[in-house]
Write an enzyme that holds these catalytic residues in place. Structure first.
Site, PDB file in Angstrom:
ATOM      1  N   CYS B  65       0.815  -1.211   0.000  1.00 48.31           N
ATOM      2  CA  CYS B  65       0.000   0.000   0.000  1.00 48.31           C
ATOM      3  C   CYS B  65       0.853   1.267   0.000  1.00 48.31           C
ATOM      4  CB  CYS B  65      -0.920  -0.004   1.212  1.00 48.31           C
ATOM      5  SG  CYS B  65      -0.034   0.182   2.769  1.00 48.31           S
ATOM      6  N   ALA B  68       3.172   1.745   2.940  1.00 42.33           N
ATOM      7  CA  ALA B  68       4.361   0.893   2.807  1.00 42.33           C
ATOM      8  C   ALA B  68       5.389   1.541   1.888  1.00 42.33           C
ATOM      9  CB  ALA B  68       3.975  -0.483   2.276  1.00 42.33           C
ATOM     10  N   ARG B  99      12.909  -4.379   5.900  1.00 45.91           N
ATOM     11  CA  ARG B  99      13.375  -4.276   4.507  1.00 45.91           C
ATOM     12  C   ARG B  99      14.873  -4.463   4.313  1.00 45.91           C
ATOM     13  NH1 ARG B  99      11.387  -2.850  -0.339  1.00 45.91           N
ATOM     14  NH2 ARG B  99      12.891  -1.227  -0.775  1.00 45.91           N
ATOM     15  N   HIS B 198       5.651   6.338  -2.643  1.00 46.48           N
ATOM     16  CA  HIS B 198       6.977   6.868  -3.008  1.00 46.48           C
ATOM     17  C   HIS B 198       6.826   8.332  -3.393  1.00 46.48           C
ATOM     18  CE1 HIS B 198       7.654   2.536  -4.680  1.00 46.48           C
ATOM     19  NE2 HIS B 198       7.758   2.568  -3.366  1.00 46.48           N
TER      20      HIS B 198
END
Lengths: 458, 545
Positions: B65, B68, B99, B198
């Site tokens: 999503c 994230a 990550r 992003h």
């Protein structure tokens, strides 16, 4: 330099900021529970990130495929409601993956906009999106209430609610194991079989999340409790709920609605909790416990007596889920170890009182906190260190900073393997816990002792 | 099953049909537009692929999503900013150290990456609003750590109940005076994938951080590295190589990055873009505002690394740098070639499939090519059409309801700080010599004709593809790993890697060759069947013998 170098020794009360939580959110627990139903696809009703995160975390912990679908909300669904998304999802899921059942849980998103799962299921049923003989079940799991443990409990309750009592007893006993590893569920089944009691275990992830590698992928492996068995759990002789937080709600519901008498027990970690489990199981089923069980028990007692010298007086910090912590603390105290710091992120008034009760009149003072976090626990450790840490993988930062051995136990374990295969419940599980603890303590001794004290025989 | 190859070669059209067969008609129609049989560059007008559109509810997606993408991917690898998730506990918990972004806390020692900060919203916060709790949490974080910056991330319910996180951030920033506080409206439901996150992250970093530090940075050849997240230490290896070449990396967006790196990004003379998807718009904004041009680079694969270094040297057009880059390549390549030659004996002719994030499904094909391995099928999890078809399609991209709500910020040349890095004539000369600025050809261009390019692949199609084409290796993320491996095919994670890395640069290439060799040569995949399953015939003897 320390990894958690910004953690100060001085403890100040925080009212708003949680740092390094000792819990996560409801839906992941519901997803894990749903995987313990045979032929069931869990479904996350919300935006797709929740489902992705839960699948990733469960995959990393269990090292198995975690299939689950999502309603994939975007802004439109968030404004107009998620009914259209869920009905479309139900249709797609039954067409493409052909599960026996879909277990839907909500998220903070769908809870906040007020989607009603039962009403949506009803609509899906009426519009022919649910094929004949297939089941939709659902649980509300708002992430801003409780923790992952609550979500697990809510989905287990939804499983119990599938009960269709016939009025005729089926001579089985329901056992609700709580959030334990697949191997633990397998061990509970093995113990019940040894005692000679026919049980319905739900959920049951044994065989699902520790499935063999064969070159064939089955989205729905052999394991899991069947929908048919769940429908029959209203006809059982009784229900054993292992763990107040994980399992009691479902058991009490069956007691109230289907007149299946329930007993809420601790999770069977360690000697005493396993004893109580076996004893209640035989009483409910009206059977005699065979000598083979007593034999296994005796082996555990033997190991405790052999190892006692190394455990005596050792200070332990432990964090995780309430049901697991309660039994583990009892076990530690029975070994004359000292669980001095006990933290869970899961709320619940009874927790602190229960831990204090277990540690009462013992030669140490326990610091216990429900709704606590690992930042606080680390601060406690900085102020007065311990000999052993017991908890999930996130403890490895504290372990390294403070140079304390860590027993990885609980959820999630992201950096070690095997926990899905080796049980820690029951007498056999107790043996494994003792062996792991002793190895940690003696490896540490062998590493740290000066040359003069380094000895072959310990 | 693992090692038995299909005798009959399937046509790409048959495979596509097979993938779509089981879907309800509406789903099949949509997926048909997202599955493309690549025509490489031979066609005048290659077919369009449908990308950056909503995932179909109920179809088991690989996507995450917006939160994230914002908190996890872009801001996660920044070490000296305290990142507070405003929401229930889960989102913060799942983006906590998951990550594999490595970090070097350096001499200042500031590193908040091992911490997870959350307002842990409860039902009363949802009912009465969470702004007060957020303000208190920011205050507590400030009192405990006195960081340079505090960032706030909104989760789904925050947007629904209407908490004004930006106002809270502004108020706290003014109150502190020495700590930059800003917020991200990155609720999970915004947009259709991580990509929206992003974009939201980069826009805020650009608006609230870039350009803050006006003290000039030392260095003869100064670049920024955009779209590199230091997964498994990739950024460390790239930095090692750059340093060896005498190139100064002012800031990495955002692997092992610091507050000051972002704040000083305007001092670079060239922007190099690794992951086009996650950050191409930042490169454009840096060019418009400060006059720094950008080029696409790729440090995945030894040859790609060499090519990218040469491209950087060509841009600076200084013989000293050109010679140094050649010397570094000459020094690094023998080790790479030696391992490649050894590994190639076992990997040559083997096949791969790659379904990873924004550029990885593209970049990693270079590494496979270096091992003589062919990519049968590839696609992105959260790409847009330009990532497949190249930047020339940018003017033709449609803006729909889901992409419209992601803020685009207007940027103008900075009155004080804008300065062109080269003269018009110098730019022209470079371009005439074949140097390409602002250029990205997309993934399809590189792939063979007849290969399958698939956007937003899902679990059903992944398993089907593997069954039909039996690649020797499949690359995707952790969620996909074990269903593929149950089929007897090794799976390599390329989002967050499994345990290895770095895979970037020269040393990374060596690591990757060895890792893929291990995976495709492992005997594990031959153990699927027990002897009695392989040949179930029974032999018996007579009891009286």
């Amino acid at each position: 330099m320390a990894l958690l170098r910004h953690t100060p020794t001085e403890i100040k009360e925080r009212k708003a900021l949680t740092i390094n939580p000792a819990k996560t959110c409801q839906p992941i627990g519901a997803m894990y529970a749903a995987l313990g139903i045979h032929g069931c696809l869990p479904h996350s009703h919300g935006s797709q990130g929740c489902c992705a995160y839960h699948r990733s975390t469960l995959t990393r912990h269990y090292k198995e495929p975690i299939s689950a679908a999502t309603s994939s909300f975007t802004e439109g669904a968030s404004v107009f409601g998620g009914q259209a998304n869920l009905i479309q999802a139900i249709n797609n899921i039954f067409t493409v993956y052909e599960p026996e059942a879909i277990a839907v849980h909500t998220t903070c998103l769908s809870e906040t906009i007020g989607d009603d799962l039962n009403q949506i299921f009803d609509k899906a049923q009426k519009t022919g999106k649910v094929p004949e003989g297939k089941t939709c079940l659902g649980a509300p799991t708002p992430s801003y209430v409780g923790s992952h443990v609550t979500g697990f409990s809510n989905m287990v309750k939804a499983m119990a609610q599938l009960a269709e009592p016939t009025g005729k007893k089926n001579h089985k006993v329901n056992v609700i194991p709580g959030w334990v590893e697949p191997a633990d569920m397998g061990e509970i089944k093995r113990l019940a079989q040894m005692v000679g009691v026919d049980i319905t275990l739900f959920p049951d992830t044994d065989g699902v999340l520790n499935a063999p590698l064969t070159g064939e992928y089955k989205m729905f492996p052999e394991g899991g409790v069947t929908i048919k068995e769940l429908k029959g759990c209203g006809d059982a002789m009784g229900t054993l709920a292992l763990g107040e937080w994980c399992s009691a709600d479902a058991a009490r519901w069956l007691d109230a609605k289907c007149k299946v008498p329930c007993t809420v027990l601790d999770m069977p970690f360690g000697l005493a909790a396993t004893d109580r489990f076996i004893d209640v199981l035989r009483t409910v089923a009206g059977v005699t416990v065979p000598d083979s069980v007593a034999f296994e028990r005796g082996q555990l007692v033997d190991m405790i007596s052999d190892m006692h010298q190394y455990f005596y007086g050792k200070r332990v910090a432990i964090w995780g889920d309430p049901d697991q912590l309660i039994s583990m603390c009892e076990f530690l105290v029975s070994l004359d170890m000292q669980p001095v710091y006990v933290v869970t992120g899961t709320p619940g008034k009874k927790f602190e009182a229960r831990i204090k009760e277990i540690c009462a009149d013992k030669p140490f003072e326990v610091k216990v906190k429900a709704k606590g976090d690992m930042f606080l626990m680390h601060q406690w450790i900085k102020n007065e260190p311990v000999d052993l840490l017991i908890g999930n993988t996130y403890g490895k930062y504290i372990a390294r900073d403070e140079d304390i051995p860590l027993l990885r136990w609980g959820f999630p374990i992201l950096d070690r393997q095997g926990h899905q295969y080796f049980p820690t419940v029951g007498y056999k599980g107790g043996l494994r816990l003792l062996e792991k603890i002793l190895t940690l303590l003696l490896d540490r001794k062998d590493r740290d002792d000066p040359e003069t004290r380094f000895e072959l025989v310990l | 099953m693992a090692k038995t190859k299909k005798v009959v070669q399937l046509m790409p059209t048959d495979i596509k049909e097979e993938l779509l067969k089981k879907y309800p008609p509406k789903v099949a129609r949509k997926r048909a537009q997202q599955i493309m049989i690549n025509e490489a560059t031979e066609s005048e007008a290659p077919p369009e692929i449908l990308a950056n559109v909503r995932t179909i509810p109920g179809i088991i997606t690989m996507r995450g999503c917006t939160y994230a993408g914002c908190k996890g991917v872009i801001m996660g690898p920044t070490r000296d900013i305290v990142n507070i998730t405003h929401g229930p506990i889960g989102c913060g918990f799942y983006s906590w150290l998951t990550r594999r972004n490595q970090t070097d806390a350096g001499t200042d020692g500031e590193n908040y990456m091992p911490y997870c900060f959350s307002t842990d919203m409860q039902d009363q916060d949802i009912i009465f609003g969470g702004e007060k709790k957020l303000a208190a949490a920011i205050q507590e974080a400030y009192d405990l750590f006195h960081p340079k910056g505090i960032c706030i991330f909104a989760t789904c319910p925050v947007g629904l109940i209407g908490d004004d996180i930006h106002a809270v951030a502004k108020k706290m920033k003014a109150k502190f005076g020495d700590c930059n506080v800003f917020a991200f409206s990155c609720e999970g439901y915004k947009g259709v994938s991580q990509s929206a996150g992003h974009h939201i992250a980069n826009n805020q970093v650009f608006s609230h951080l870039v350009g803050e530090n006006e003290t000039p940075k030392e260095g003869k050849y100064k670049i920024n590295l955009l779209g590199e997240y230091n997964i498994g230490g990739d950024g460390f290896e790239i930095d090692r190589i750059l340093k060896k070449c005498g190139i100064t990396n002012i800031s990495t967006f955002s692997g092992n990055s610091t507050y000051d790196q972002f704040a000083s990004a305007q001092h670079a003379d060239l922007n190099t873009v690794m992951c086009h998807r996650s950050i191409n718009y930042v490169a454009d904004m840096l060019e418009t505002k400060y006059g720094i041009p950008w080029i696409k680079v790729n440090f995945i694969g030894a040859k790609s690394t060499a090519k990218s270094l040469r491209k950087i040297a060509e841009y600076f057009a200084d013989q000293e740098l050109i010679d140094r880059v050649e010397a570094v390549i000459a020094e690094e390549m023998p080790d790479v070639d030696a391992v490649a030659a050894d590994v190639r004996q076992r990997t040559e002719g083997k096949t791969a499939m790659l379904f990873v994030g924004g550029s990885r499904a593209h970049h990693y094909q270079d590494l496979f090519a270096e091992m003589g391995m062919k990519t049968l099928s590839a696609g992105y999890e959260f790409a847009h059409r330009d990532d497949y078809e190249g930047r020339e399609v940018l003017p033709n991209l449609t803006v729909d309801a889901d992409s419209r709500n992601i803020e685009e910020i207007e940027v103008e040349a900075d009155e004080k700080l804008y300065s062109p890095r080269k003269t018009e004539a110098e730019y022209k000369a470079l371009e005439e010599a074949g140097f390409k600025f602002k250029h990205y050809e997309g993934m399809n261009d590189q792939m063979d004709k007849g290969t399958l390019v698939i956007d937003d692949l899902n679990q059903y199609e992944a398993d089907k593809l593997v069954e039909l084409l039996k690649p020797d290796i499949f690359c995707a993320g952790i969620k996909e790993k074990f269903s593929i491996q149950k089929l007897g095919i090794p799976m390599k994670q390329l989002h967050s890697y499994d345990s290895g890395g770095p895979y970037a640069g020269f040393k990374g290439a060596i690591n990757f060759y060895k890792e893929i060799d291990r995976l495709v040569s492992s005997k594990v995949w031959s153990y699927m069947k027990a002897p009695w399953q392989e040949s179930p015939e029974l032999t018996a003897t007579f009891v009286w013998e």
